[in-house]
Design an enzyme around this catalytic site. Structure first.
Site, mmCIF file in Angstrom:
data_model
loop_
_atom_site.group_PDB
_atom_site.id
_atom_site.type_symbol
_atom_site.label_atom_id
_atom_site.label_comp_id
_atom_site.label_asym_id
_atom_site.label_seq_id
_atom_site.Cartn_x
_atom_site.Cartn_y
_atom_site.Cartn_z
ATOM 1 N N TRP A 100 0.841 -1.211 0.000
ATOM 2 C CA TRP A 100 0.000 0.000 0.000
ATOM 3 C C TRP A 100 0.870 1.253 0.000
ATOM 4 C CZ3 TRP A 100 -4.390 -1.229 -1.761
ATOM 5 C CH2 TRP A 100 -5.047 -2.387 -1.362
ATOM 6 N N ASP A 167 -1.519 6.864 6.308
ATOM 7 C CA ASP A 167 -2.545 5.924 5.881
ATOM 8 C C ASP A 167 -2.812 5.034 7.088
ATOM 9 O OD1 ASP A 167 -4.067 3.881 4.873
ATOM 10 O OD2 ASP A 167 -2.712 3.350 3.232
ATOM 11 N N LYS A 191 -12.245 -1.577 7.152
ATOM 12 C CA LYS A 191 -11.460 -2.450 8.023
ATOM 13 C C LYS A 191 -11.820 -2.273 9.489
ATOM 14 C CE LYS A 191 -8.213 -3.081 4.461
ATOM 15 N NZ LYS A 191 -7.439 -2.264 3.541
HETATM 16 C C1 PLP Z 1 -6.985 -1.796 2.457
HETATM 17 C C2 PLP Z 1 -5.934 -0.762 2.464
HETATM 18 C C3 PLP Z 1 -5.852 0.213 1.470
HETATM 19 C C4 PLP Z 1 -6.776 0.248 0.279
HETATM 20 O O1 PLP Z 1 -8.024 0.693 0.652
HETATM 21 P P1 PLP Z 1 -9.187 0.928 -0.417
HETATM 22 O O2 PLP Z 1 -10.225 1.564 0.428
HETATM 23 O O3 PLP Z 1 -9.549 -0.409 -0.952
HETATM 24 O O4 PLP Z 1 -8.670 1.820 -1.473
HETATM 25 C C5 PLP Z 1 -4.873 1.175 1.581
HETATM 26 N N1 PLP Z 1 -4.007 1.177 2.591
HETATM 27 C C6 PLP Z 1 -4.039 0.249 3.564
HETATM 28 C C7 PLP Z 1 -3.051 0.301 4.671
HETATM 29 C C8 PLP Z 1 -5.002 -0.751 3.527
HETATM 30 O O5 PLP Z 1 -5.044 -1.679 4.489
#
Ligand code: PLP
Length: 354
Positions: A100, A167, A191
Site C-alpha cells: 500500500w 494511511d 477495516k
Molecule cells: C486496504 C488498504 C488500502 C486500500 O483501501 P481501499 O479503500 O480499498 O482503497 C490502503 N491502505 C491500507 C493500509 C489498507 O489496508
C-alpha cells in the site's frame, strides 16, 4: 456461526449489523429504507454530523482538524493527498513499508517528487526501518501506520518536525495515539469502522491552500470542508454504518478501552504462535501488528490441512495475502477475544494431532 478473520471488508460489531439491517427495511420508523433516504434530509444531515463529531471525540481532535467522509477508498487518497499538498517541484518523504505504501509513492510521482526515505522491500517488508532521515525541505512525511498485508505496525510513530501524514486504513481507532500530531490521516472504512464505500479523512485545515495547482472541485479538500462533507451525495448507507460503529466504540469506552482488548487479543495469538512448534511469526517481533497477525507453518506442506481444519471449524479469512503467504488473522476492533481463543484452541488441537 462463522468467525470472520478477513482483512477487509471485515467483521463489524453484531449490533451494528442488526441496526443497519433494520434501517435497510425501515429507517427510524420512517417507512423508508436508509437506501432511499435523501441525503439533504435533516435526519441524514444529523447522521453525518454525528459521525464526524464522534470521530472528533474519539480521537480527541482539536479545532484545526476537520473530519470528512469521502468516496473512492484509501486508494484515491494516494493521489488526493499529493494533489492537494505538493507542487510539481515539491519533495515529500515516503516510507516504503509495504504494497500500500508503494502504491502511495507511485501516485505521488504524478504531482510532486516523492523521496523514499526508507524501505524494507528487500526483506519482504517483514520489518519497519527505524533510523532514517527526513530532509528538512520535505513538505511532509508519509507513513502507513499498519501494513495490512505483511502484518507490521509502527509501535512508536516516527518523530518528525515535518508535517506527518498517515494511511491508517487498518488500525485507525484501534489504539491511543496523539492524533493531533498528524496533519492528515486517511482510512478506508471497511477495516475498522464500517461498510466499504467511504473513506475517513482527518485533515488539519491549516495545511491546505498552500500550492499553485488548480485542483478539480471534487478533489479539493477545502470544498468538502466548506460543505460539511456533503459536497455531493455521500455514500449514505456506508456513512450510517460508520456512525453506528462509532457509537458502539464510544459506548464501549472509546479508544482506550478497545486498545486494552486489542492488546489482549494480539498477545494471546502471538503467544500461541511462539509456543506452538508448528507455527512461526513472519515479521520482526518489535514490529508485530496488533491488527493483522501473520504467520507461516514450519512445514509448508501442512498449511493446506490447517486451513481446511480451520474452515471446518467455521473460521474463515485466515489465508495469508498472496504476496506474503502463510496465514493472516485480522483482529480488528469488532473481533471478540472469544473468537481469538477459538483460533488458538484449534492451533493447539492441530499440534496435538500432527
Ligand atoms: C486496504 C488498504 C488500502 C486500500 O483501501 P481501499 O479503500 O480499498 O482503497 C490502503 N491502505 C491500507 C493500509 C489498507 O489496508
Amino acid at each position: 456461526m462463522v468467525y470472520n478473520f478477513n482483512a477487509g471488508p471485515s467483521i463489524l460489531p453484531t449490533e451494528v449489523f442488526e441496526e443497519a439491517a433494520v434501517a435497510v427495511l425501515n429507517y427510524d420508523n420512517s417507512g423508508l429504507s436508509i437506501l432511499e433516504y435523501g441525503h439533504r434530509t435533516p435526519a441524514f444531515e444529523g447522521i453525518m454530523q454525528e459521525a464526524r463529531q464522534l470521530i472528533k471525540e474519539l480521537m480527541h481532535l482539536d479545532d484545526n482538524h476537520e473530519v470528512l467522509f469521502l468516496h473512492g477508498g484509501a486508494s484515491t487518497q494516494f493521489m488526493q493527498v499529493p494533489m492537494n499538498l505538493l507542487d510539481v517541484k515539491d519533495i515529500a518523504a515516503y516510507t516504503d513499508t509495504g504494497v500500500w505504501a508503494a502504491k502511495a509513492i507511485k501516485e505521488a510521482k504524478l504531482f510532486g517528487k516523492p523521496e523514499v526515505v526508507c524501505s524494507s522491500k528487500e526483506k519482504g517488508y517483514t520489518f519497519l526501518p527505524k533510523d532514517f532521515a527526513v530532509p528538512n525541505d520535505c513538505k511532509y512525511l508519509h507513513i502507513t501506520t499498519n501494513n495490512t498485508i505483511y502484518g507490521t505496525q509502527w509501535q512508536k510513530i516516527p518523530v518528525t518536525s515535518n508535517s506527518l501524514i498517515a494511511d491508517m486504513s487498518s488500525d485507525i481507532l484501534s489504539r491511543e495515539l496523539d492524533f493531533n500530531a498528524f496533519d492528515l490521516i486517511y482510512a478506508g472504512a471497511q477495516k475498522n469502522i464500517g461498510a466499504a464505500g467511504v473513506t475517513i479523512v482527518v485533515v488539519n485545515k491549516n495545511i491546505l491552500g498552500k500550492i499553485k495547482r488548480n485542483i478539480p472541485t471534487m478533489m479539493d479538500y477545502r470544498n468538502h470542508i466548506a460543505e460539511g462533507s456533503m459536497l455531493n451525495t455521500p455514500p449514505v448507507f456506508a456513512v450510517y454504518t460508520c456512525m453506528l460503529t462509532l457509537r458502539w466504540l464510544k459506548k464501549l469506552g472509546g479508544v482506550k478501552a478497545i486498545e486494552k482488548i486489542n492488546n489482549e487479543k494480539a498477545a494471546l495469538l502471538y503467544a500461541e504462535i511462539d509456543r506452538n512448534n508448528l507455527f512461526t511469526g513472519i515479521v520482526e517481533k518489535e514490529d508485530r501488528s496488533k491488527m493483522n497477525v501473520t504467520f507461516v507453518m514450519n512445514d509448508k506442506n501442512k498449511e493446506a490441512a490447517f486451513l481446511q481444519f480451520a474452515n471446518d471449524n467455521n473460521i474463515i479469512g485466515i489465508k495469508g495475502h498472496r504476496s506474503a503467504g502463510g496465514f493472516r488473522a485480522s483482529l480488528y476492533n469488532a473481533m471478540p477475544l472469544s473468537s481469538v481463543k477459538l483460533l488458538v484452541d484449534l492451533m493447539k488441537e492441530f499440534e496435538r494431532n500432527n
